[in-house]
Design a protein around this motif. Sequence first.
Motif, mmCIF file in Angstrom:
data_model
loop_
_atom_site.group_PDB
_atom_site.id
_atom_site.type_symbol
_atom_site.label_atom_id
_atom_site.label_comp_id
_atom_site.label_asym_id
_atom_site.label_seq_id
_atom_site.Cartn_x
_atom_site.Cartn_y
_atom_site.Cartn_z
ATOM 1 N N ARG A 9 87.744 -42.237 70.998
ATOM 2 C CA ARG A 9 89.195 -42.429 70.860
ATOM 3 C C ARG A 9 89.501 -43.902 70.677
ATOM 4 O O ARG A 9 88.828 -44.755 71.235
ATOM 5 C CB ARG A 9 89.912 -41.933 72.119
ATOM 6 N N TYR A 10 90.520 -44.168 69.880
ATOM 7 C CA TYR A 10 90.997 -45.546 69.752
ATOM 8 C C TYR A 10 92.474 -45.582 70.089
ATOM 9 O O TYR A 10 93.198 -44.621 69.838
ATOM 10 C CB TYR A 10 90.809 -46.052 68.322
ATOM 11 N N VAL A 30 101.239 -46.458 67.148
ATOM 12 C CA VAL A 30 102.333 -45.491 67.050
ATOM 13 C C VAL A 30 101.984 -44.211 67.800
ATOM 14 O O VAL A 30 102.751 -43.726 68.630
ATOM 15 C CB VAL A 30 102.642 -45.173 65.573
ATOM 16 N N LYS A 31 100.800 -43.701 67.506
ATOM 17 C CA LYS A 31 100.450 -42.398 68.088
ATOM 18 C C LYS A 31 99.911 -42.524 69.509
ATOM 19 O O LYS A 31 99.636 -41.519 70.154
ATOM 20 C CB LYS A 31 99.395 -41.720 67.210
#
Lengths: 561, 364
Positions: B16-17, B21-22
């Motif tokens: 995961r990064y 925004v998300k």
Amino acid sequence: MAAPADGNGKDPAVTAAVVVLWLLLALFVVYPLAMLFARMLTDHGTFTFAGIATVLTDRHQIRAFWNSLWLGLLVGVIGTAFGFLFAFTAARGKLPRRVLGILDASVLLPLVSPPFTTAIAMIFSFGPRGLITYDLLGMKGVTVYGLTSTLFSEVLTYFPIAYLTLRPILAAIDSNIEGMALSLGASRWRVFRTVTLPLAVPGLANAFLLLFAASLADFATPLILAGNNFPVLPTQAYLQITGMFDLRGGAALSFVLLVPALAVFLLQRYWVSRRFYVTITGKGAGQTPFDSVSAGARTVLVGACVAVALVIVYFYALLLYASLVVALGANHAFTLQHYRVIFTEGLKAIRDTLIIAGLAMPLGGLYGILLGYLVTKKTFFGRRTMELVSMVNYALPGTIVGIAYLIAFNDPPLELTGTALIIVACYIFRYGPTGIRATVALLQQIDRSLEEASQGLGAGSGTTFRRITLPLILPAFFAGLGVVFIRSMTAISATIFLVSISWTLITVKILENITELSLGPAAAFSVLVVAIVFVVIAAIGRLLRVFRAPGAMPMTSLLGG
Amino acid sequence: MTDKTIGVAVDGVSKRYAHRVKGEIYAARNVVLDVRPGEFLTLLGPSGCGKTTTLRMIAGFEIPDEGRILFGGNDVTGLPANRRNIGFVFQNYALFPHLSVFENVAYGLRVRGQAQAAIARDVGEVLALVGLGGYEQQFSGQLSGGEQQRVALARAIVIRPRVLLFDEPLSNLDAKLRVQMRQEIRDLQRRLAITTVYVTHDQEEAMAVSDRIAVMNEGSVVQEGSAEDLYHRPATEFVARFVGRVNLVPGRIAEVAGRGGRVAALGSVLGVRLLPAGVAAGDRVRLVLRPEAIAFADPGSDPAAPAATVTARTFLGEKVEYVVDCGGESLQVVGYNAGAAFVAGAAVALVVADDVVTVLPESA
Ligand SMILES: Nc1ncnc2c1ncn2[C@@H]1O[C@H](COP(=O)(O)OP(=O)(O)OP(=O)(O)O)[C@@H](O)[C@H]1O
Ligand SMILES: [Mg+2]
């Protein structure tokens, strides 16, 4: 040295380096400035605006303020124009390499000279017994002191900064764009006005601000040439302290100087220079397939450049001549007397200066590369702040830094005045930032895949740093080293407040000589400094070539900003 | 350092990064791969699908948030890249600009502390192998793109890595060189028999070099198989569209007979050898029709065949590309004999063999 190449700050070596650097920055950047403010705003322990109020209401000082701005403005405009002339001729004039090399070398001279050099030459030429005013034109009782000669001398000294700033920008403007406009039927002059000049505007603004800042901070030239009728802030602050022993007044004056200096620095760094990095994309056009300059215009341009270069060369030749005759203007018999003087009476200053420069050089180079590496490659708390704080002493006029050091380190617990350490520290934190900027610039060009490639091939982070990263930023190290050395040899504005009986500097000796009107030894000292600096630049140039690293910037381009 | 060929297993790996925004995105999501010893496996997928992220986790440049990486059955998940004995070829080659070609290639050997004589011999051999004998003293700035690529390759293989990893190694080369280099990479890999994971977004390149291809989308592996598997039997619309050109035609199951059956589509009923498991008569499906799987016949030659009109014809030398209109459905057709009769406006019958049609359920 901190080794690992992974981005976290948990490495003990990194943590240690960060802590040490913060301590040093706190001690040699933050603390002196804080003390400067404290001194300005307090009187025997009570808070007061009296100090600053005295300055702000003194008509003489207010005049100094406006004079400083006016002089900076003029130097900025005229110097930028000169710089543009040279940059444009170099980029578009299709000069043979050798001619270009000679122009470059003559332009470089003022940048690496001790501060009074052109000022002394001005006195020799235009003073009451000046070669030009008196001997050539037979004018009597002329006065060389004032705005005109200060301006002339500062323009000659600082326009190379504009040249070095503008030249890569003009070279990067693809001359095909100009060719395109030409092919559409525009005249050359029209192309210049509507294409070349507009594209160069951000660069011109940048050059102007750099020159404005340089003039604002210049202490040496006005001290010699401005005279009593044209006071400027840095010299006023100096006289307030050395003449009237009024530290608080000096502090207040330097604060008044600090405001415009800081404004210009922030404007230059965060607005202008950012703008032109996005405007000029790196596609080096290099060749000039179109003749953007007509033959006639070219002759005029080259002629103008040669004329300016000749004036510079004349000044330096005059300096050399003055160092070799008994008394310029009176007795032109050849003598080595002045050199004998500087190598006997002046020997201590020479020795001290070389020791201080020799100490500041490696330390400043190391400081630059270490801090530059940490703020670019590591993540740790306060990273951006560290980069900004490291720039402060570099951005401020030397007079302010000198006064701040004087106030901060004059009394226990940190009584350092009179030591070599304080001068060395001043140079490291004032000129080390050039190395920081060079390191950051180089590191940003180095793709992270290079370090990963090394790691993938089995190298640990220490090996990767030593064999890959370090060699690639070595040019920045040498450049930083060189700039610290050169400035240590030639600076005076900050360190004039820090010299003592135990430790003195060549530049301070030159100033003493000038005030005592023994111009011969002053000239000899200047020649000596220029010679030493040239040798060092040549040596560093060689080192850079030996390490033939990519993106190695020429030494000279670093002297610019 | 063992020369024994080993396999690589990627076991449910996720990464995961942070995303501005998300909040957080999965660059790789539960990726499972099993690369057999000596196999050439390609990760194929569109930009941003997580190929590089997956490859970098195999290399050890990124640490997975979940899952394990196994080299020859040994868990290497926490092992840094420098201790995995891999050869990595970067998209930008990442040649050390301050070192000569010789020193670039020798770097990994020097790090391993090999003797000078052995280094000189190995570097010479491997440079000859990639066709760069005589380039030892050049610097990367003096090399063409293809030569830099070869140096990068030589540098990666000279250490006899257990696993060879490529991240879009050919994307900076021109089309012709790309074709030549991919062949060389493939030959070299065969000769050295090094387990290889290769990343590309070019399906033709993937087909040309791989034993097996894993198609990725949005962080996950969506289908794995040989080039032919993927082309002829895509499991999803995404794979069908990504691997080769395709006509996707809506249809409805008319009849299920054994594993095959008949599908109503294109105003006709087509025989199909293989239907997806679990479909029943009346279900909506989509047919995957490759352009070359459709042939033309004279109209009326088979009344049951779909009727169409040629709307465009492009002559391309070895082949002719057509666009036909079949009851409002626009189809691409490729023909290899330049049937001069089939000009724009001509009426044709479409012939589709029952073994070239893939049927996708509505949801895939
Ligand atoms: N260091 C990072 N930080 C944040 N997001 C990242 C990082 N690296 C990759 N991503 C994100 O993860 C996703 C997958 O990236 P990845 O580089 O693996 O894609 P890719 O399949 O290699 O694409 P391409 O073909 O364009 O190279 C992308 O959406 C990307 O924006
Ligand atoms: Mg990628």
